[in-house]
Design a protein around this motif. Structure first.
Motif, short mmCIF file in Angstrom:
data_model
loop_
_atom_site.label_atom_id
_atom_site.label_comp_id
_atom_site.label_asym_id
_atom_site.label_seq_id
_atom_site.Cartn_x
_atom_site.Cartn_y
_atom_site.Cartn_z
N ALA A 17 0.71 -1.17 -0.13
CA ALA A 17 -0.08 0.05 0.10
C ALA A 17 0.88 1.22 0.10
CB ALA A 17 -0.99 0.08 1.19
N GLY A 18 1.91 1.27 0.92
CA GLY A 18 2.73 2.59 0.92
C GLY A 18 3.52 2.77 -0.73
N PRO A 19 4.04 1.88 -1.20
CA PRO A 19 4.45 2.54 -2.45
C PRO A 19 3.75 2.74 -3.38
CG PRO A 19 6.02 0.39 -1.38
CD PRO A 19 4.71 0.74 -0.47
N LYS A 20 2.49 1.94 -3.51
CA LYS A 20 1.40 2.05 -4.59
C LYS A 20 0.61 3.40 -4.19
CE LYS A 20 -1.86 -0.60 -3.86
NZ LYS A 20 -2.99 -1.79 -3.91
N THR A 21 0.61 4.18 -3.03
CA THR A 21 0.04 5.14 -2.63
C THR A 21 0.94 6.33 -3.19
OG1 THR A 21 -1.07 4.41 -0.64
CG2 THR A 21 -0.74 6.75 -0.76
N VAL A 22 2.18 6.39 -2.88
CA VAL A 22 3.37 7.14 -3.51
C VAL A 22 3.23 7.24 -4.83
CG1 VAL A 22 5.77 7.70 -3.42
CG2 VAL A 22 4.88 6.95 -1.36
N MET A 23 3.11 6.01 -5.54
CA MET A 23 3.43 6.14 -7.01
C MET A 23 2.22 6.89 -7.54
SD MET A 23 3.56 3.09 -9.63
CE MET A 23 1.63 2.50 -9.10
N LEU A 24 0.76 6.54 -6.99
CA LEU A 24 -0.37 7.21 -7.61
C LEU A 24 -0.37 8.47 -7.49
CD1 LEU A 24 -2.76 4.33 -7.27
CD2 LEU A 24 -1.89 5.14 -9.45
N ALA A 123 -0.64 2.56 5.94
CA ALA A 123 0.63 2.99 5.30
C ALA A 123 0.84 4.27 5.43
CB ALA A 123 0.44 2.44 3.55
N VAL A 124 -0.15 5.17 5.21
CA VAL A 124 -0.21 6.58 5.37
C VAL A 124 0.21 6.88 6.81
CG1 VAL A 124 -1.26 8.75 5.35
CG2 VAL A 124 -1.94 7.26 3.53
N GLU A 125 -0.01 6.06 7.68
CA GLU A 125 0.16 6.68 9.11
C GLU A 125 1.63 6.25 9.22
OE1 GLU A 125 -0.84 5.06 13.51
OE2 GLU A 125 -2.32 4.73 11.97
N ARG A 126 2.31 5.18 8.92
CA ARG A 126 3.62 4.79 8.79
C ARG A 126 4.44 5.91 8.23
NH1 ARG A 126 1.69 -0.31 7.52
NH2 ARG A 126 2.58 -0.11 5.33
N GLY A 127 3.98 6.36 6.92
CA GLY A 127 4.83 7.41 6.33
C GLY A 127 4.94 8.59 6.84
N LEU A 128 3.82 8.78 7.54
CA LEU A 128 3.80 10.00 8.23
C LEU A 128 4.27 10.14 9.60
CD1 LEU A 128 0.48 11.66 7.29
CD2 LEU A 128 2.50 12.13 6.27
N GLY A 129 4.94 8.89 10.19
CA GLY A 129 5.34 8.77 11.65
C GLY A 129 6.39 9.70 11.80
N ASP A 137 0.03 14.74 14.80
CA ASP A 137 -0.45 13.58 15.26
C ASP A 137 -0.75 12.78 13.55
OD1 ASP A 137 -1.68 11.16 15.57
OD2 ASP A 137 -3.13 12.02 16.83
N PRO A 138 0.06 11.76 13.36
CA PRO A 138 -0.08 11.08 11.90
C PRO A 138 -1.27 10.31 11.69
CG PRO A 138 1.41 9.93 13.23
CD PRO A 138 1.31 11.28 13.98
N GLN A 139 -1.77 9.95 12.78
CA GLN A 139 -3.26 9.25 12.70
C GLN A 139 -4.18 10.14 12.24
OE1 GLN A 139 -3.71 7.32 16.79
NE2 GLN A 139 -2.53 5.60 16.07
N ARG A 140 -4.32 11.27 12.81
CA ARG A 140 -5.14 12.40 12.30
C ARG A 140 -5.03 12.53 10.69
NH1 ARG A 140 -7.89 15.08 16.41
NH2 ARG A 140 -7.48 14.72 18.50
N ILE A 141 -3.77 12.75 10.52
CA ILE A 141 -3.52 13.11 8.80
C ILE A 141 -4.05 11.92 8.04
CG2 ILE A 141 -1.97 13.77 7.26
CD1 ILE A 141 -0.39 15.13 9.54
N ALA A 142 -3.60 10.87 8.61
CA ALA A 142 -3.86 9.45 7.84
C ALA A 142 -5.46 9.33 7.69
CB ALA A 142 -3.42 8.25 8.55
N LEU A 143 -6.28 9.51 8.77
CA LEU A 143 -7.61 9.61 8.62
C LEU A 143 -8.18 10.38 7.79
CD1 LEU A 143 -10.01 8.25 9.71
CD2 LEU A 143 -10.19 9.85 11.69
#
Length: 203
Positions: A17-24, A123-129, A137-143
């Motif tokens: 999910a992480g690399p796919k999100t970055v690519m798209l 994936a977004v939460e890990r990337g914004l860690g 808070d990366p959880q809020r941004i990911a949400l």
């Protein structure tokens, strides 16, 4: 939140999910950065077609059937955007901008088509860690990002429902009579979503 995820075995489904999100996201950003001229409309449209064809969605038409479904669901939103820009900007920037936005929405839909919501959120939460170190808070941004992606198909569904209700009442296709109920229902959905998040302690 509505999700469009459909299980599959294509390479985009298997991609993390992480690399796919970055690519798209990179592809979407590239489309948005195109200048508002005629040729950029063709490039943006081609980017969507190639992305869906390469995604191996196995819809029996090299991804074009799924692409057509997404485009059809967005038709009224895009019509409103195109007409408003034609009035204020003129044909070339209006068509270019509408095509670029359409391509961005289609690429966002492709991400949700091939990625479970939970995997995307993680994936977004890990990337914004690393943002934790600056008290964000990366959880809020990911949400927030996940809800934004999920809102695209919700708005498309609302547009389809509004037009279906108009047809059931025998009303002719009219931009003015479409926009008002669409905005009212969309705002109501936003209020309900906000209340649901607040009830779960999200501020």
């Amino acid at each position: 939140m509505l999700t469009l995820y459909r299980p599959g075995t294509g390479w985009l489904h298997r991609m993390p999910a992480g690399p796919k999100t970055v690519m798209l996201l990179a592809l979407t950003l590239g489309v948005f950065l195109l200048p508002p001229v005629w040729w950029s409309a063709g490039v943006a449209a081609a980017a969507s077609v190639v992305a869906y064809a390469a995604a191996q969605l196995h819809d029996g038409a090299l991804g074009m059937r799924d692409l057509g479904r997404q485009l059809f669901a967005l038709r009224w939103i895009l019509l409103v955007m195109l007409v408003s820009q034609l009035l204020f900007l003129g044909p070339e920037p209006a068509v270019a901008n509408a095509t670029r936005v359409t391509s961005g929405l289609l690429l966002a839909a492709l991400l949700t088509l091939t990625t479970p919501t939970t995997a995307l959120l993680e994936a977004v939460e890990r990337g914004l860690g690393p943002l934790r170190y600056v008290r964000i808070d990366p959880q809020r941004i990911a949400l927030l990002l996940t809800i934004t992606l999920g809102t695209v198909p919700v708005l498309a569904r609302i547009a389809t429902d509004v037009r279906a209700a108009q047809k059931a009442r025998g009303a002719r296709a009219n931009l003015r009579t479409f926009v008002v109920p669409f905005l009212v229902i969309s705002l109501k959905h936003a209020d309900e979503l906000g209340e649901a998040l607040a009830s779960r302690g999200v501020r």
